[in-house]
Design a protein around this motif. Sequence first.
Motif, PDB file in Angstrom:
ATOM      1  N   PRO A 178      37.605  46.382  46.599  1.00  0.00           N
ATOM      2  CA  PRO A 178      38.741  45.988  46.091  1.00  0.00           C
ATOM      3  C   PRO A 178      39.929  45.756  47.102  1.00  0.00           C
ATOM      4  N   THR A 179      40.139  46.804  47.972  1.00  0.00           N
ATOM      5  CA  THR A 179      41.146  46.586  49.208  1.00  0.00           C
ATOM      6  C   THR A 179      41.016  45.257  49.823  1.00  0.00           C
ATOM      7  N   GLY A 235      45.625  44.080  41.880  1.00  0.00           N
ATOM      8  CA  GLY A 235      45.044  45.480  41.980  1.00  0.00           C
ATOM      9  C   GLY A 235      44.834  46.286  40.636  1.00  0.00           C
ATOM     10  N   GLY A 236      44.535  45.633  39.708  1.00  0.00           N
ATOM     11  CA  GLY A 236      44.348  46.244  38.528  1.00  0.00           C
ATOM     12  C   GLY A 236      43.342  47.214  38.293  1.00  0.00           C
ATOM     13  N   VAL A 237      42.276  47.248  39.262  1.00  0.00           N
ATOM     14  CA  VAL A 237      41.533  48.387  39.113  1.00  0.00           C
ATOM     15  C   VAL A 237      42.122  49.741  39.468  1.00  0.00           C
ATOM     16  N   PHE A 238      43.041  49.375  40.704  1.00  0.00           N
ATOM     17  CA  PHE A 238      43.644  50.643  41.033  1.00  0.00           C
ATOM     18  C   PHE A 238      44.718  51.111  39.970  1.00  0.00           C
ATOM     19  N   VAL A 239      45.387  50.286  39.226  1.00  0.00           N
ATOM     20  CA  VAL A 239      46.227  50.602  38.239  1.00  0.00           C
ATOM     21  C   VAL A 239      45.361  51.350  37.046  1.00  0.00           C
ATOM     22  N   VAL A 278      29.761  48.101  41.186  1.00  0.00           N
ATOM     23  CA  VAL A 278      29.911  46.364  40.998  1.00  0.00           C
ATOM     24  C   VAL A 278      30.533  46.019  40.129  1.00  0.00           C
ATOM     25  N   ARG A 279      30.695  46.705  38.841  1.00  0.00           N
ATOM     26  CA  ARG A 279      31.332  46.106  37.640  1.00  0.00           C
ATOM     27  C   ARG A 279      33.013  46.111  37.926  1.00  0.00           C
ATOM     28  N   PHE A 280      33.096  47.286  38.744  1.00  0.00           N
ATOM     29  CA  PHE A 280      34.610  47.471  39.116  1.00  0.00           C
ATOM     30  C   PHE A 280      35.046  46.319  40.316  1.00  0.00           C
ATOM     31  N   TRP A 281      34.271  45.852  41.041  1.00  0.00           N
ATOM     32  CA  TRP A 281      34.461  44.859  42.031  1.00  0.00           C
ATOM     33  C   TRP A 281      34.396  43.664  41.238  1.00  0.00           C
ATOM     34  N   ILE A 282      33.266  43.132  40.342  1.00  0.00           N
ATOM     35  CA  ILE A 282      33.784  42.033  39.565  1.00  0.00           C
ATOM     36  C   ILE A 282      35.017  41.908  38.874  1.00  0.00           C
ATOM     37  N   ILE A 283      35.496  42.824  38.316  1.00  0.00           N
ATOM     38  CA  ILE A 283      36.811  42.776  37.728  1.00  0.00           C
ATOM     39  C   ILE A 283      37.859  42.627  38.836  1.00  0.00           C
ATOM     40  N   THR A 284      37.755  43.206  39.855  1.00  0.00           N
ATOM     41  CA  THR A 284      38.656  42.671  41.019  1.00  0.00           C
ATOM     42  C   THR A 284      38.727  41.506  41.411  1.00  0.00           C
ATOM     43  N   VAL A 285      37.672  40.884  41.555  1.00  0.00           N
ATOM     44  CA  VAL A 285      37.284  39.372  41.982  1.00  0.00           C
ATOM     45  C   VAL A 285      37.974  38.615  40.731  1.00  0.00           C
TER      46      VAL A 285
END
Length: 360
Positions: A204-205, A294-298, A340-347
């Motif tokens: 995500p970064t 950066g919604g995953v970080f949030v 991978v699902r968190f990566w997809i959300i970030t994309v």
Amino acid sequence: MLFWLAEVFSEYFSFLSVFQYLTFRGILGIITALLIALWVGPHMINKLTTRQIGQSVRDDGPQSHLSKAGTPTMGGALILVAIGIATLLWADLSNRYVWITLFVCLAFGAIGWVDDYRKVVEKNSKGLPARWKYFWQSVAAIVAAFALYLTAELPQETALIIPVFKDVIFDLGPGFIVLTYFVLVGTSNAVNLTDGLDGLAIMPTVLVAGALGIFAYVSGNAVFADYLHIPFVPGSGELVIFCGAMVGAGLGFLWFNTYPAQVFMGDVGALALGAALGVVAVIVRQEIVLFIMGGVFVMETISVILQVASYKLTGRRIFRMAPLHHHFELKGWPEPRVIVRFWIITVILVLIGLATLKVR
């Protein structure tokens, strides 16, 4: 450094004029940082392993993490080395934004390094006490905020921009310092909370850094900025090289950090990368867009806040474990699936953030 040399000798060798293009130097920044990370990585991992600088694992977390105990940590130093060298080689070193971003990245990295060193080398489980960690983060953030505020030349450099609405701009005045402080400290700690699974924080970064590089490019170009109705920030385009270096260094680190990880970044990497994203977003006046991308970080940060607040107020936990990624692990999701699902959300979130460039 090499940009300056190319500029000096371009009158004798016309082909060197290609180094004037931000896109070209941005690509070189990515490649340089990537190659440095790939080259230095094995040596650093061997050294960390030899010195037994390994990760300690909580026994009350997912049982699958117990096998991670002893995995080399503090690998974030590899990222900082790659970012620093690539930026110094290809960026215009007369640009104030380059030095401010490097200062923020390295200052927060130093704080993280002290914390990691105390935990894994001195075997002090508390590391750097929270109050001192927060104090030094605050000092670094305030110094950067004042540097940006006092050197601002145009009103838009310290105004709050609301995405989607092309004419909604708020003059922050000294409030800019307060906003910058919270963005830097908040983003730094948010990335640190996310760094709990192999590759979860670094990808995500990389994605957010790449998107911010695009924002930096258009913000630093008067024509593009006017066309897209975003603030024109002279000199911010040079951050394309810094963002490119973050992308390259992050991908190089992911080579070793992907599941199952050979090395963890530790606080030295997570705190630095989070603060670096924050300061770039502040410079290009896209703090709200950073919050979106950066919604995953949030989500990870909010999950911790809610968990702590709920437990203190009601004695009950909302999640099986916080941060959020551990909750899904304890629900039975395999670690790679969570990652991978968190990566997809970030994309998806990064694409939404980039869409705000045109939807105004």
